[in-house]
Scaffold this active site. Structure first.
Site, PDB file in Angstrom:
ATOM      1  N   HIS A  91       0.860  -1.187   0.000  1.00 30.23           N
ATOM      2  CA  HIS A  91       0.000   0.000   0.000  1.00 30.23           C
ATOM      3  C   HIS A  91       0.899   1.241   0.000  1.00 30.23           C
ATOM      4  CE1 HIS A  91      -2.858   3.068   1.127  1.00 30.23           C
ATOM      5  NE2 HIS A  91      -3.822   2.230   0.785  1.00 30.23           N
ATOM      6  N   GLU A 158      -4.072   1.916  -7.383  1.00 31.54           N
ATOM      7  CA  GLU A 158      -4.487   3.087  -6.607  1.00 31.54           C
ATOM      8  C   GLU A 158      -3.574   4.261  -6.958  1.00 31.54           C
ATOM      9  OE1 GLU A 158      -6.551   2.047  -2.699  1.00 31.54           O
ATOM     10  OE2 GLU A 158      -4.449   1.614  -2.343  1.00 31.54           O
TER      11      GLU A 158
HETATM   12  P1  PGA Z   1      -9.498   6.274  -0.014  1.00 31.35           P
HETATM   13  O1  PGA Z   1      -8.335   5.212   0.294  1.00 31.35           O
HETATM   14  O2  PGA Z   1     -10.688   5.486  -0.515  1.00 31.35           O
HETATM   15  O3  PGA Z   1      -9.749   6.938   1.300  1.00 31.35           O
HETATM   16  O4  PGA Z   1      -8.974   7.200  -1.045  1.00 31.35           O
HETATM   17  C1  PGA Z   1      -8.119   4.103  -0.540  1.00 31.35           C
HETATM   18  C2  PGA Z   1      -6.922   3.312  -0.059  1.00 31.35           C
HETATM   19  O5  PGA Z   1      -5.916   3.914   0.337  1.00 31.35           O
HETATM   20  O6  PGA Z   1      -6.933   2.076  -0.053  1.00 31.35           O
END
Ligand code: PGA
Length: 234
Positions: A91, A158
């Site tokens: 992450h 992401e």
């Molecule tokens: P968010 O986070 O939906 O608050 O943007 C997503 C994540 O970091 O997994």
């Protein structure tokens, strides 16, 4: 095949929150989607105990080591032992605040696979890398070891600039980047790997993102803390 929704609570919960969430969560939560809940490691067992067995419990990280003198770390074997199904690895917040590097991530994934813990491997570019997305994602995908396949690993795309910012990638750009990821994976003989999207997912954009053919699910941070909103999606 059902798409996957992952609630990533990050470091935003306590016992009362967890119990209340379990009480308010709609019945039959995995009817439409597979549903994972990712909690800080200290709450994983409580989550396994409180949530319906159809929900898979997901850690937020794991050690790259099997066992030994690694104070403060938690191995995939430990996760398995307490009923955890899956873990996030790589992450962007762990890469940033825990200084995790590609080599560590490669070892973590290997260790998770060896111990039968399903990996959600997170990748994504930051704002300064938007012009070289393919190069950045390709380097991150290079950390996926040869033993990975669709039965033990999924990718969560992401874009870092979209995490927790309220800025969402457009449907077109998500679809485009997913195709790039697919091509990179195929070159590495990683076929049929599921790709999830994460980054400021909310009730307004989630349905359109879920409609994208290449997307197999969502990794949701902020909104996943709101049980009423999660109930609406599930
Ligand atoms: P968010 O986070 O939906 O608050 O943007 C997503 C994540 O970091 O997994």
């Amino acid at each position: 095949m059902k798409k996957l929704i992952i609630a990533n609570w990050k470091m935003n919960c306590d016992t009362i929150f967890l119990q209340d969430y379990a009480k308010k969560l709609k019945s039959n939560p995995c009817e439409k989607f597979d549903f994972f809940i990712s909690t800080p490691s200290i709450y994983l067992q409580l989550a396994a105990k409180n949530f319906d067995k159809s929900i898979k419990i997901c850690a937020q990280d794991c050690s790259e080591f099997e066992n030994g003198a690694y104070t403060g770390q938690i191995s995939p074997k430990n996760l398995k032992d307490v009923g955890v199904f899956s873990t996030l690895i790589g992450h962007s917040e762990a890469r940033k605040y825990l200084n995790q590097k590609d080599e560590n991530l490669n070892n973590k994934i290997k260790n998770a696979i060896k111990n039968n813990i399903f990996t959600i491997y997170c990748i994504g570019e930051d704002l300064s890398q938007i012009d070289k997305v393919e190069e950045v994602l390709s380097a991150q995908i290079d950390s996926i070891p040869n033993e990975a396949n669709e039965s033990n690993l999924a990718i969560a795309y992401e874009p870092i600039w979209a995490i927790g910012t309220g800025k969402v990638a457009t449907i077109e750009s998500i679809a485009k980047v997913c195709n790039i990821i697919k091509k990179i994976c195929e070159k590495k003989s990683l076929k049929n790997i599921k790709i999830l999207y994460g980054g400021s997912v909310n009730l307004e954009n989630c349905y359109d993102i879920l409609k994208i053919k290449e997307i197999s699910g969502l990794l949701i941070g902020g909104m996943s803390l709101k049980i009423e909103e999660i109930n609406q999606i599930l």
